[in-house]
Motif scaffolding. Structure first.
Motif, mmCIF file in Angstrom:
data_model
loop_
_atom_site.group_PDB
_atom_site.id
_atom_site.type_symbol
_atom_site.label_atom_id
_atom_site.label_comp_id
_atom_site.label_asym_id
_atom_site.label_seq_id
_atom_site.Cartn_x
_atom_site.Cartn_y
_atom_site.Cartn_z
ATOM 1 N N THR A 179 -30.559 36.892 29.396
ATOM 2 C CA THR A 179 -31.096 37.972 30.442
ATOM 3 C C THR A 179 -30.491 39.296 29.870
ATOM 4 N N ARG A 180 -31.435 40.164 30.298
ATOM 5 C CA ARG A 180 -31.289 41.660 29.635
ATOM 6 C C ARG A 180 -32.276 42.401 30.482
ATOM 7 N N TRP A 181 -32.186 43.476 30.719
ATOM 8 C CA TRP A 181 -33.135 44.255 31.355
ATOM 9 C C TRP A 181 -34.626 43.886 30.793
ATOM 10 N N GLN A 218 -25.839 27.167 35.878
ATOM 11 C CA GLN A 218 -25.684 28.164 34.845
ATOM 12 C C GLN A 218 -26.643 29.848 35.993
ATOM 13 N N VAL A 219 -26.004 30.532 35.450
ATOM 14 C CA VAL A 219 -26.527 31.952 36.251
ATOM 15 C C VAL A 219 -26.573 33.122 34.968
ATOM 16 N N SER A 220 -27.540 34.064 34.494
ATOM 17 C CA SER A 220 -27.543 35.185 33.768
ATOM 18 C C SER A 220 -27.923 36.021 34.873
ATOM 19 N N SER A 221 -27.634 37.498 35.048
ATOM 20 C CA SER A 221 -28.207 38.315 35.510
ATOM 21 C C SER A 221 -28.145 39.881 35.577
ATOM 22 N N THR A 222 -29.268 40.298 35.074
ATOM 23 C CA THR A 222 -29.257 42.316 34.839
ATOM 24 C C THR A 222 -29.608 43.245 35.618
ATOM 25 N N PHE A 223 -28.958 44.303 35.977
ATOM 26 C CA PHE A 223 -29.292 44.976 36.818
ATOM 27 C C PHE A 223 -30.750 45.163 37.407
ATOM 28 N N ALA A 224 -31.856 44.007 37.185
ATOM 29 C CA ALA A 224 -33.169 44.252 37.687
ATOM 30 C C ALA A 224 -33.794 42.758 37.795
ATOM 31 N N HIS A 225 -32.980 41.803 37.023
ATOM 32 C CA HIS A 225 -33.215 40.307 37.553
ATOM 33 C C HIS A 225 -32.400 39.512 37.032
ATOM 34 N N THR A 226 -32.653 37.805 37.699
ATOM 35 C CA THR A 226 -31.475 37.220 37.891
ATOM 36 C C THR A 226 -31.921 35.507 37.370
ATOM 37 N N VAL A 227 -32.181 34.683 36.789
ATOM 38 C CA VAL A 227 -32.493 33.936 36.627
ATOM 39 C C VAL A 227 -31.436 32.431 36.791
ATOM 40 N N VAL A 228 -32.126 31.382 37.377
ATOM 41 C CA VAL A 228 -30.417 30.335 37.081
ATOM 42 C C VAL A 228 -31.174 28.928 36.872
ATOM 43 N N ARG A 229 -30.188 27.900 36.556
ATOM 44 C CA ARG A 229 -31.094 26.982 35.636
ATOM 45 C C ARG A 229 -29.878 26.204 37.006
ATOM 46 N N LYS A 230 -30.520 25.650 37.196
ATOM 47 C CA LYS A 230 -30.467 24.387 38.492
ATOM 48 C C LYS A 230 -29.646 22.611 37.576
ATOM 49 N N LYS A 231 -28.650 21.883 38.315
ATOM 50 C CA LYS A 231 -28.810 20.899 37.924
ATOM 51 C C LYS A 231 -29.505 19.882 37.683
ATOM 52 N N ASP A 232 -30.995 19.598 38.173
ATOM 53 C CA ASP A 232 -31.364 19.345 37.917
ATOM 54 C C ASP A 232 -32.548 19.400 37.232
ATOM 55 N N GLY A 233 -32.411 20.687 36.094
ATOM 56 C CA GLY A 233 -33.538 20.840 35.110
ATOM 57 C C GLY A 233 -33.949 21.996 35.228
ATOM 58 N N SER A 249 -16.303 28.990 38.307
ATOM 59 C CA SER A 249 -16.120 28.801 37.324
ATOM 60 C C SER A 249 -17.106 28.996 36.265
ATOM 61 N N ASP A 250 -17.727 30.430 37.068
ATOM 62 C CA ASP A 250 -18.682 31.232 35.924
ATOM 63 C C ASP A 250 -18.771 32.215 36.733
ATOM 64 N N VAL A 251 -19.141 33.398 36.341
ATOM 65 C CA VAL A 251 -19.653 34.668 36.262
ATOM 66 C C VAL A 251 -20.809 35.418 35.980
ATOM 67 N N SER A 252 -21.493 35.987 36.707
ATOM 68 C CA SER A 252 -22.520 36.714 35.882
ATOM 69 C C SER A 252 -22.783 38.346 36.619
ATOM 70 N N GLY A 253 -24.069 39.503 35.718
ATOM 71 C CA GLY A 253 -24.110 40.146 36.639
ATOM 72 C C GLY A 253 -23.951 41.444 36.024
ATOM 73 N N ARG A 254 -24.607 42.686 36.550
ATOM 74 C CA ARG A 254 -23.939 44.051 36.784
ATOM 75 C C ARG A 254 -23.459 45.394 37.762
ATOM 76 N N GLY A 255 -24.500 45.945 39.021
ATOM 77 C CA GLY A 255 -24.204 46.039 39.281
ATOM 78 C C GLY A 255 -24.429 45.263 40.633
ATOM 79 N N THR A 256 -24.565 44.056 40.729
ATOM 80 C CA THR A 256 -24.877 42.640 41.848
ATOM 81 C C THR A 256 -23.934 41.848 40.884
#
Length: 351
Positions: A212-214, A155-170, A108-115
Motif C-alpha cells: 500500500t501507499r497513500w 500480512q499487513v500493509s499500512s499507510t497514513f490513510a488506510h490499512t490492508v491485511v491478508r488473513k490466513k484463510d486467504g 514477526s512483521d511490522v508496517s505503518g507510518r504515523g500509526t
C-alpha cells in the motif's frame, strides 16, 4: 559466522536513508538515519546486531529492526508514539529518538507510518501510534500502548490513510480512507472498521503479497499478475476516470515475484530475477516529470527489492547490495551526494 537469516526483509528504504541486514545479522544504515552515533551518513554504518528483519517507511523518518529473539526495536520519529514513547520537541533532536529503543516482544512483521502495526507469530495484529481511521478507531487516547486489532493475520500493509491485511484463510480486509477506491470494496465509502476487499476479479488466484501507499493498494497474485485499486493522486485533485474501485489487473507486467512501492515509483521483481521500475523521478530511472515514466528494466539476478521516497535498493543473488536514485543525503551509500539513475554497488566495511 553462522547464517542466521530466516524469512524477513533484508533491505529497506526510507525517505532518505537505507538499511541492510547482512547474513550475520548485522544491521547497516546510511543516509539521513537520525542516529546520533552515525559518523558519516554517506557510507554504511553498523547500527545494530542480531537482526532478523528490517523496515523503513518511504513516507516518514522512522526505522525498525526485528531481532533474532523476536523483539522489535526502532528509532526516529515518535511524535505520535510510534516508538512506544511520545517525544516532545527537543532543541537538538526535535521529535526524534536518536538511538535504537526496544518496543515490544514476539514480533514477526511490522508496517505503518504515523500509526504502526505489528504482526505476532500467533497471527494476532497489534497497533499503536497516531489515532485515526487508518488505525481502525478514532479514539484519541493512549498512543504508546499496543492494542490488539484482530486474529488470524498473515500480512499487513499500512499507510497514513488506510490499512490492508491478508488473513490466513486467504481473505483480504481493509479500513481507512477510501478516496478513489483504495480499499478495493467497490465504492468510495471510508470505513473505521475492517471491510472485506472484493477479490472476485482475481478469479481462483490467491493473493500472495499486499502493498500500500497513500490512496492505492497493490495485490500480487500467485500466478505473478499484479492488481491495484484506488489512485495515487498526490499530484492532482480529485479522481481520474476510470475509477478502480475493485482490484484491476495491470497489463504492463507479469510473472512478478515481489512488489516494492516507493513514494513516487514502483519496483517489480520478476520470477526470473529481473527488476523493473516505473513512476516518477530518478528512482524510476528517469528525470522527474509531471507524468510517470513507463515500465523499464533495471537489472538482473536480484532476490529482494525496496523502494524509498526517491531511491531504490536491490539485493542480488551474489549477496551484493545496489542502489539508485536521488542521493542528496547519502541514501545511496556510495560515499558521495551525487544521484544516479544507474545502480551503484554499496561497499561495506570489513569486520
Amino acid at each position: 559466522m553462522t547464517n542466521v537469516l530466516a524469512q524477513g526483509r533484508h533491505i529497506a528504504a526510507g525517505i532518505n536513508h537505507s538499511l541492510y541486514l547482512d547474513p550475520d545479522g548485522n544491521v547497516w544504515t546510511w543516509g539521513n538515519t537520525n542516529l546520533s552515533s552515525n559518523p558519516d551518513e554517506r557510507v554504511p554504518y553498523l547500527s545494530m546486531q542480531e537482526g532478523r528483519s528490517v523496515f523503513a517507511s518511504p513516507e516518514e523518518h522512522i526505522s525498525y529492526v526485528i531481532k533474532q529473539d523476536g523483539s522489535l526495536w526502532g528509532w526516529g520519529a515518535t511524535g505520535y508514539g510510534q516508538l512506544g514513547i511520545i517525544r516532545e520537541i527537543d532543541s537538538k533532536t526535535g521529535r526524534f529518538f536518536p538511538e535504537p529503543r526496544k518496543i515490544m516482544d514476539q514480533v514477526s512483521d511490522v508496517s505503518g507510518r504515523g500509526t504502526i502495526f505489528a504482526l505476532k507469530p500467533d497471527g494476532t495484529l497489534w497497533t499503536w501510534g497516531n489515532s485515526g481511521i487508518q488505525r481502525g478507531d478514532t479514539i484519541d487516547g493512549d498512543w504508546t500502548t499496543p492494542r490488539k486489532v484482530m486474529d488470524g493475520v498473515e500480512q499487513v500493509s499500512s499507510t497514513f490513510a488506510h490499512t490492508v491485511v491478508r488473513k490466513k484463510d486467504g481473505s483480504l480486509w481493509a479500513w481507512g480512507d477510501n478516496q478513489c477506491g483504495a480499499l478495493g470494496t467497490g465504492d468510495t465509502n471510508d470505513s473505521v472498521k475492517p471491510v472485506r476487499v472484493d477479490v472476485k476479479p482475481l478469479g481462483n488466484h490467491k493473493v500472495v503479497q499486499i502493498a500500500t501507499r497513500w490512496g492505492e493498494t497493490y495485490l500480487l497474485a500467485d500466478d505473478g499478475s499484479v492488481w491495484y485499486s484506488g489512485e495515487y493522486n498526490i499530484r492532482q485533485e480529485g479522481c481520474l476516470d476510470p475509477l478502480h474501485l475493485v482490484p484491476t489487473k495491470l497489463d504492463t507486467i507479469d510473472n512478478v515475484k515481489a512488489i516494492a512501492l516507493g513514494q513516487f515509483h514502483e519496483l517489480y521483481l520478476k520470477k526470473d530475477g529481473s527488476v523493473w521500475a516505473s513512476g516518477y523521478g530518478v528512482a524510476a530511472r528517469a528525470p522527474l516529470e509531471t507524468v510517470p515514466t513507463g515500465l523499464g528494466k533495471v537489472m538482473d539476478d536480484v532476490v529482494e527489492i525496496a523502494g524509498g521516497q526517491s531511491h531504490s535498493i536491490a539485493l542480488k543473488k551474489d549477496g551484493t547490495v545496489w542502489t539508485w536514485g536521488e542521493n542528496d543525503l547519502g541514501q545511496l551509500g556510495n560515499g558521495t551526494n551525487i544521484g544516479s539513475a544507474t545502480p551503484v554497488q554499496v561497499h561495506f566495511p570489513k569486520r
